[in-house]
Structures are given as structure tokens and as C-alpha cells.
Design a protein around this motif. Structure first.
Motif, short mmCIF file in Angstrom:
data_model
loop_
_atom_site.label_atom_id
_atom_site.label_comp_id
_atom_site.label_asym_id
_atom_site.label_seq_id
_atom_site.Cartn_x
_atom_site.Cartn_y
_atom_site.Cartn_z
N GLU A 219 -20.02 -10.00 5.90
CA GLU A 219 -21.32 -9.34 6.02
C GLU A 219 -21.17 -7.92 6.58
N THR B 136 -33.84 -18.66 17.02
CA THR B 136 -32.57 -17.95 17.20
C THR B 136 -32.28 -17.12 15.95
N PRO B 137 -32.19 -15.80 16.06
CA PRO B 137 -32.00 -14.98 14.87
C PRO B 137 -30.56 -15.00 14.38
N HIS B 138 -30.40 -14.73 13.11
CA HIS B 138 -29.05 -14.57 12.57
C HIS B 138 -28.58 -13.15 12.86
N ASP B 139 -27.43 -13.04 13.48
CA ASP B 139 -26.88 -11.74 13.84
C ASP B 139 -25.48 -11.63 13.23
N PRO B 140 -25.31 -10.84 12.17
CA PRO B 140 -23.98 -10.72 11.53
C PRO B 140 -22.93 -10.16 12.46
N ASN B 141 -23.35 -9.48 13.53
CA ASN B 141 -22.38 -8.94 14.49
C ASN B 141 -21.86 -10.00 15.46
N ASP B 142 -22.49 -11.16 15.47
CA ASP B 142 -22.03 -12.24 16.33
C ASP B 142 -20.91 -12.98 15.61
N ARG C 197 -20.64 -17.13 5.82
CA ARG C 197 -21.82 -17.02 6.68
C ARG C 197 -22.46 -18.38 6.92
N ALA D 271 -25.46 -19.08 9.72
CA ALA D 271 -24.68 -18.33 10.70
C ALA D 271 -23.36 -17.93 10.10
#
Length: 371
Positions: free
Chosen positions: A323, A41-47, A344, A371
Motif C-alpha cells: 500500500e 478502529t481505522p485502517h492505517d496503511p502506515n501501521d 493487506r 488490515a
């Protein structure tokens, strides 16, 4: 960890939308939330909904990973999940198994239809859940189709917030009884609950089934939105006589006898057209200079870019940045135990997460992301 929930340990089974929102609420207020997610599962700063948690990536098809979750459960105060009924049981992580490992556990379950009922195993989304509650029928303009209110009513209000209240209520009871329990939060139930006042109005003969013809659904001319000269909109909600009188005064219609009939429903359509003409005479900013901040119950309708820049929101620090992503700040505010600004991550290695929960590092397949 700071905030009123500091010290609370929560296991979050990763999902989408309302589940992460509930976990975000708990984390924002200080709970130590460990999110169990799929490997890779990637880290997505927009999530934005994923902020503030440590993410333990585990393949739950692996029995060793399931045992790792159960080890976390032994130290947890609560677990929250948003899968269809039966999924957690098939994974070996159902409430019976988890409560056997941690009898004080509050096991929060959130679904659209609930854990039982004829629709409980059917697929659905927010729009379906609020449809059967009566809420969707009531939203929209007179003569038009029902309008989806984004996914505020089902997913976030009737689902995530109801789950948060349910989990915290159960934790309060557990503190006295020493026993855990399952919380069944259904969005259909929550959306219906949020309609309580309207059901009361209907019973009193003050609300009908005609969309857009009641006082709070855009039917009343004094409780609606209006276009201005520049194509932008303002919102008016001057219900009480003193507020309505001030609105009339500031809008230059105090001496117009037609507007004396505020509560005459038969007059509402014509008065709405008349008031719309008034608001089209000035720009939105000109109306703000004339009405904002007084008791006329007025506000400009701001878009996603404008809202964070409004002086009131800036004064209250309603929005923050993480972020490089602008997002709503934690709420509500606490005088003695304020929540910290969103972060984060709260742990960068498997050992850090496991040590924080007083657990040995026994699962080499586990990996902690941020996250």
C-alpha cells in the motif's frame, strides 16, 4: 495461506507495539490470525505491524461480542494478548474460561513485568523493563548515561519474539499431549535472557559493569563506529586475528606497531583515537569501495532511507512495499514452504472470516475490517 504456519488459527487481542509484532510474525509465516479490535478502529496503511490479518471489530463490553470471541476460541489453536494482568479475566476471556471452551488452546500472555511479582500491576514501558534486567545499564558510552536502544530489547526481542517462541513451543507440546496451557512472556525475563552471554562473560572475568569499556559495547577500538570525512559513519567488528590483520592492511596501519596490542585494554582508548583519525581521511563511500565485502568485518552505517537501497538487501528482497509503504519483508526464509508477500487483508466481510473458521455468522454486531 502459505508458509510453514499455514493452517494455524490464532486469535489476537489488539494492542500496541509488541503484541501486534508477535501477531505479524505469525501471520507473515502463514498463520490465519484474526485480530479482535475496538469498533471504529481505522485502517492505517502506515501501521506496518497490523499487516496480513483480518480485523474483527467487537465491543467487548457487550456480552454477545465476548461470546463471539469465545466461539473463535473454540476453533483457535492459540490466543495472544498483551493486557495488564487481570484485564482478560474481567472481560470474561481469561485463560480458565478459554481453556474450558478449547482444552487444546495455547493462551499466550505478554506483559512487561509478567503475570506475577511485586511490579506485575504497575505501568511501564520498554525502558523500564530492560532497566531491571541489567541490559540498559550496559548500553552507552564510557562516562555517559545509559542509552535507550529504541525498543528492540524489551518490546520486540525480549517480549514479542519470546512470546512467539513460547507459543510455538507450547503448540509443539500440545500436538503430543493434546492439552493446552498458558504462556507467560515477561519482557523483564526476555531482556535478561538476551543478556545470557554477557552474564557468562562477567562470570569469567571478561566483562565488567563499566559501560563502554568492554569488547562488544564500544570499548574496543576494533569493534565500534567511526565518522568519515563526509560526516557519515562506518561500523567495524574485526575481532578475530585474521580479520583484524586484514583491517589493518586495508586501512594502511599494518606496519604501525602500536596496533599490535589488539587485546591490551589499556591501549584501547589511544588506539581508538588513532583509528578515528584514519577513518576521517576518506568518505564513507570510499571506505566501502576499499573494505566492503572483504573479511575485515566492515559495513556502512545506513539510515532508514539508505538501508532498503543497499545491494545486499535488494538481492535478498529484505524490504517490500505494501500500500505504498516500504517495510521489512517476512523473515526467516524457508526453502520448501516460503511465506507469501504481505497482504493487506485475508477477508473482507464478517461471513468470510467466520466461514473460514467454520463458524456460523451469529453475531450481527461484528464487523470485519481489513488490515
Amino acid at each position: 495461506m502459505t508458509g510453514p504456519l499455514a493452517g494455524l488459527k490464532v486469535v489476537e487481542m489488539a494492542g500496541i507495539g509488541p503484541g501486534p509484532f508477535c501477531a505479524m510474525l505469525l501471520s507473515d509465516l502463514g498463520a490465519d490470525v484474526v485480530r479482535v479490535a475496538r469498533p471504529g478502529t481505522p485502517h492505517d496503511p502506515n501501521d506496518v505491524l497490523a499487516r496480513g490479518r483480518s480485523v474483527l471489530q467487537l465491543d467487548l463490553r457487550d456480552p454477545a461480542s465476548v461470546q463471539q470471541v469465545l466461539a473463535l476460541v473454540e476453533r483457535a489453536d492459540a490466543l495472544i494478548e498483551g493486557y495488564r494482568p487481570g484485564v482478560m479475566e474481567r472481560l470474561g476471556l481469561g485463560p480458565d474460561v478459554c481453556l474450558a471452551r478449547q482444552p487444546r488452546l495455547v493462551y499466550g500472555r505478554m506483559t512487561g513485568w509478567g503475570q506475577h511479582g511485586p511490579l506485575s500491576h504497575a505501568a511501564g514501558h520498554d525502558i523500564n523493563y530492560i532497566a531491571i534486567s541489567g541490559a540498559l545499564h550496559a548500553i552507552g558510552r564510557s562516562g555517559g548515561a545509559p542509552v535507550p536502544p529504541l525498543n528492540y530489547v524489551g518490546d520486540f526481542g525480549g517480549g514479542a519474539m519470546l512470546l512467539a517462541v513460547g507459543v510455538l513451543s507450547a503448540l509443539f507440546e500440545t500436538a503430543r499431549s493434546g492439552r493446552g496451557q498458558v504462556v507467560d512472556a515477561a519482557m523483564t525475563d526476555g531482556a535478561a535472557l538476551m543478556s545470557a552471554m554477557m552474564y557468562g562473560f562477567k562470570a569469567a572475568g571478561q566483562w565488567n559493569n563499566q559501560r563502554g569499556e568492554n569488547m562488544l559495547d564500544g570499548g574496543a577500538f576494533f569493534y565500534d563506529t567511526y565518522a568519515c570525512a563526509d560526516g557519515r559513519f562506518v561500523a567495524v567488528g574485526a575481532i578475530e586475528p585474521q580479520f583484524y590483520a586484514l583491517l589493518r592492511e586495508r586501512c594502511g596501519i599494518a606496519d604501525d606497531p602500536a596496533f599490535d596490542a589488539q587485546m591490551d585494554r589499556d591501549a584501547w582508548p589511544l588506539l581508538k583515537l588513532r583509528l578515528a583519525e584514519v577513518f576521517r581521511t576518506r568518505t564513507r563511500d570510499e571506505w566501502c569501495q576499499l573494505l566492503e565485502g572483504c573479511d575485515a568485518c566492515f559495513a556502512p552505517v545506513l539510515d532508514w532511507d539508505e538501508a532498503p537501497l543497499h545491494p545486499h538487501n535488494q538481492a535478498r528482497q529484505t524490504f517490500c512495499e505494501l500500500e505504498g509503504v516500504l517495510q521489512p519483508a517476512p523473515a526467516p526464509r524457508f526453502a520448501r514452504t516460503p511465506a507469501a508477500a504481505p497482504v493487506r487483508s485475508q477477508g473482507a466481510t464478517p461471513d468470510a472470516v467466520l466461514a473460514r473458521w467454520a463458524l456460523p455468522h451469529t453475531a450481527p454486531r461484528a464487523a470485519v475490517a481489513t488490515a
